[in-house]
Design a protein around this motif. Structure first.
Motif, PDB file in Angstrom:
ATOM      1  N   MET A   1      28.312  44.717  40.585  1.00 35.25           N
ATOM      2  CA  MET A   1      28.573  44.790  42.180  1.00 35.25           C
ATOM      3  C   MET A   1      27.272  45.684  42.677  1.00 35.25           C
ATOM      4  O   MET A   1      26.995  46.589  42.536  1.00 35.25           O
ATOM      5  CB  MET A   1      29.872  45.780  42.378  1.00 35.25           C
ATOM      6  CG  MET A   1      30.416  45.502  44.062  1.00 35.25           C
ATOM      7  SD  MET A   1      31.712  46.607  44.323  1.00 35.25           S
ATOM      8  CE  MET A   1      32.930  46.207  43.093  1.00 35.25           C
ATOM      9  N   THR A  23      34.795  37.705  43.663  1.00 37.10           N
ATOM     10  CA  THR A  23      33.651  37.662  42.724  1.00 37.10           C
ATOM     11  C   THR A  23      33.925  36.521  41.721  1.00 37.10           C
ATOM     12  O   THR A  23      34.729  36.183  41.359  1.00 37.10           O
ATOM     13  CB  THR A  23      34.008  38.985  41.560  1.00 37.10           C
ATOM     14  OG1 THR A  23      34.171  40.227  42.151  1.00 37.10           O
ATOM     15  CG2 THR A  23      33.210  39.071  40.271  1.00 37.10           C
ATOM     16  N   GLY A  24      32.630  35.849  41.861  1.00 39.64           N
ATOM     17  CA  GLY A  24      32.472  34.627  40.858  1.00 39.64           C
ATOM     18  C   GLY A  24      32.480  34.980  39.479  1.00 39.64           C
ATOM     19  O   GLY A  24      31.536  35.855  39.026  1.00 39.64           O
ATOM     20  N   LEU A  25      33.354  34.722  38.587  1.00 35.14           N
ATOM     21  CA  LEU A  25      33.338  35.273  37.296  1.00 35.14           C
ATOM     22  C   LEU A  25      32.329  34.551  36.155  1.00 35.14           C
ATOM     23  O   LEU A  25      31.978  35.092  35.182  1.00 35.14           O
ATOM     24  CB  LEU A  25      34.812  34.727  36.481  1.00 35.14           C
ATOM     25  CG  LEU A  25      36.006  36.024  37.474  1.00 35.14           C
ATOM     26  CD1 LEU A  25      37.272  35.511  36.562  1.00 35.14           C
ATOM     27  CD2 LEU A  25      35.654  37.512  37.084  1.00 35.14           C
ATOM     28  N   GLY A  28      28.966  35.970  38.645  1.00 32.99           N
ATOM     29  CA  GLY A  28      28.662  37.183  39.212  1.00 32.99           C
ATOM     30  C   GLY A  28      28.646  37.542  40.530  1.00 32.99           C
ATOM     31  O   GLY A  28      28.713  38.521  40.949  1.00 32.99           O
ATOM     32  N   GLN A  30      29.197  37.977  44.380  1.00 32.58           N
ATOM     33  CA  GLN A  30      30.221  38.680  45.161  1.00 32.58           C
ATOM     34  C   GLN A  30      30.304  38.435  46.479  1.00 32.58           C
ATOM     35  O   GLN A  30      28.868  38.308  47.076  1.00 32.58           O
ATOM     36  CB  GLN A  30      30.193  39.929  44.622  1.00 32.58           C
ATOM     37  CG  GLN A  30      30.945  40.111  43.425  1.00 32.58           C
ATOM     38  CD  GLN A  30      30.767  41.783  42.730  1.00 32.58           C
ATOM     39  OE1 GLN A  30      29.857  42.263  42.955  1.00 32.58           O
ATOM     40  NE2 GLN A  30      31.852  42.165  42.190  1.00 32.58           N
ATOM     41  N   THR A  59      43.168  35.984  39.789  1.00 29.25           N
ATOM     42  CA  THR A  59      42.031  35.037  39.720  1.00 29.25           C
ATOM     43  C   THR A  59      42.557  33.531  39.907  1.00 29.25           C
ATOM     44  O   THR A  59      43.619  33.429  40.156  1.00 29.25           O
ATOM     45  CB  THR A  59      41.881  34.955  38.008  1.00 29.25           C
ATOM     46  OG1 THR A  59      41.497  36.006  37.434  1.00 29.25           O
ATOM     47  CG2 THR A  59      40.774  34.115  37.628  1.00 29.25           C
ATOM     48  N   ASP A  66      36.252  29.775  37.926  1.00 28.94           N
ATOM     49  CA  ASP A  66      37.176  30.958  38.243  1.00 28.94           C
ATOM     50  C   ASP A  66      36.318  32.055  39.102  1.00 28.94           C
ATOM     51  O   ASP A  66      35.432  32.577  38.865  1.00 28.94           O
ATOM     52  CB  ASP A  66      37.613  31.826  36.843  1.00 28.94           C
ATOM     53  CG  ASP A  66      38.631  30.625  36.091  1.00 28.94           C
ATOM     54  OD1 ASP A  66      38.840  29.636  36.553  1.00 28.94           O
ATOM     55  OD2 ASP A  66      39.088  31.122  35.209  1.00 28.94           O
ATOM     56  N   PHE A  68      37.477  35.781  41.037  1.00 30.38           N
ATOM     57  CA  PHE A  68      38.586  36.911  41.036  1.00 30.38           C
ATOM     58  C   PHE A  68      38.588  37.678  42.207  1.00 30.38           C
ATOM     59  O   PHE A  68      37.599  37.634  42.954  1.00 30.38           O
ATOM     60  CB  PHE A  68      38.135  38.019  39.925  1.00 30.38           C
ATOM     61  CG  PHE A  68      39.287  38.949  40.047  1.00 30.38           C
ATOM     62  CD1 PHE A  68      40.583  38.663  39.418  1.00 30.38           C
ATOM     63  CD2 PHE A  68      39.045  40.397  40.574  1.00 30.38           C
ATOM     64  CE1 PHE A  68      41.659  39.846  39.414  1.00 30.38           C
ATOM     65  CE2 PHE A  68      40.111  41.485  40.597  1.00 30.38           C
ATOM     66  CZ  PHE A  68      41.325  40.987  40.062  1.00 30.38           C
ATOM     67  N   THR A  70      39.511  40.888  44.590  1.00 32.73           N
ATOM     68  CA  THR A  70      40.277  42.076  44.507  1.00 32.73           C
ATOM     69  C   THR A  70      40.686  42.257  45.901  1.00 32.73           C
ATOM     70  O   THR A  70      40.058  42.514  46.781  1.00 32.73           O
ATOM     71  CB  THR A  70      39.086  43.059  44.167  1.00 32.73           C
ATOM     72  OG1 THR A  70      38.497  42.821  42.853  1.00 32.73           O
ATOM     73  CG2 THR A  70      39.518  44.497  44.228  1.00 32.73           C
TER      74      THR A  70
END
Lengths: 231, 111
Positions: A1, A23-25, A28, A30, A59, A66, A68, A70
């Protein structure tokens, strides 16, 4: 991040403003979405809107992998207008239920530390308290002074700022007169049905303590099952 | 509408900002999925620095050690990683969740 993203998120949290970190899992990547952002062109618009209401992180599957979310929404708050007997019972109950409670009453005879220990009491006019701590969608307002000079402003303000619960003590007759004043003050009558009046769940509450239970029940109902609550 | 107890953001994010802001190398771990009776909610955070100091939690304390050691790798490589813990997997015998649940944890560097 990225540190600037983290700093932005923390600033929003301090200001009691809702935000979602996406966040793109896989890659990465964001980005930060604010509640007031225009979501109409956002591929995740529906999901984001849902989560601003529910406050739940999680998710989500998308075409590009995927993601995520937050989710950061302010803790629910209860602002009680009136340092009265009902409030003395409602404060500890609401705190146990997880609400962040403030009691506001400009009348010095009522607003005493002895009656309301613990630092949640503000012995000022609601107008003045709201300047520092404005109402928002994550706040419930219960006005229980019986005095229009004190109750009317915070109730109108609560409707205008979209508080998730707005409750007003008083008989049907008292409430009818209240609505006449609100209409004369230029408030949209469509908002009136959002007021919980007579206040609290209809459980036949008689004592101040029982009324406090009824009010808290109504607040939790609005939090969990209201139109803005999570599905 | 959320309740306080479901708010995933304790002050771990402020700690992460403060640590990184003071020049420490930092990783952030986030619970991104849970199955069964996982001890911490999705969205819970743990912040770790390159000396292995940490704040917050992603479980009841059962897998923090393993997350911290993975986080040191993430800080080293600068690349995010996704970890999974549960009773069914092999590492669980060493660092499993006593509650019988499973969790997935995303670990990313704060840069």
């Amino acid at each position: 991040m990225d540190l600037t993203l983290l700093t932005d998120l923390n600033e929003l949290r301090s200001a009691r403003r809702a935000a979602i970190l996406v966040t793109g899992l896989q890659d990465g990547r964001q980005r930060l979405v604010r509640a007031e952002d225009d979501l109409s062109s956002d591929p995740l618009a529906d999901e984001l809107r849902k989560r601003f209401r529910s406050g739940k992180s999680g998710t989500v599957e998308t075409d590009s992998g995927d993601v995520f979310l937050t989710v950061s929404v302010p803790a629910p708050r209860l602002v009680i207008i009136g340092a009265v007997h009902i409030s003395q019972a409602l404060v500890p109950m609401a705190e146990i239920a997880g609400l962040d409670v403030t009691v506001i009453d400009p009348r010095t005879a009522f607003a005493t530390e002895e009656r309301f220990p613990g630092g949640m009491l503000r012995g000022d006019w609601p107008e003045d308290v709201f300047k520092e701590a404005p109402l928002d969608a994550y706040t419930a307002v219960a006005a229980v002074t019986h005095d229009p000079k004190i109750d009317d402003f915070p109730l109108m303000e609560a409707l205008g700022t979209g508080c998730f619960y707005v409750g007003a003590l008083g008989s049907r007759k008292t409430h009818g007169k209240r609505l006449e004043r609100f209409e004369a003050a230029g408030l949209d009558p469509a908002l009136f049905k959002r007021i919980d009046a007579p206040i609290g769940l209809d459980i036949g509450a008689a004592s101040p303590q029982e009324i406090a239970v009824a009010v808290l029940g109504s607040i939790i109902h609005a939090l969990r099952k209201g139109p803005e609550a999570a599905a | 509408m959320p309740a306080t107890d479901t708010s995933p953001l304790a002050d771990v994010l402020r700690t992460a900002e403060a640590w990184r802001g003071s020049g420490r190398a930092v990783a952030l771990a986030t619970v991104i999925e849970t199955w069964g009776s996982a001890p911490r909610a999705v969205g819970s955070h743990l912040v770790i620095d390159s000396d292995g100091n940490f704040e917050g939690s992603v479980s009841g304390g059962c897998v923090e050690g393993a997350v911290v050691s993975e986080a040191l790798d993430v800080i080293e490589t600068g690349k995010p990683a996704t970890l999974e813990f549960g009773v069914a997997d092999e590492t669980a015998w060493q660092v499993g969740l006593s509650c019988g649940g499973r969790i997935r944890v995303y670990v990313e560097p704060v840069i």
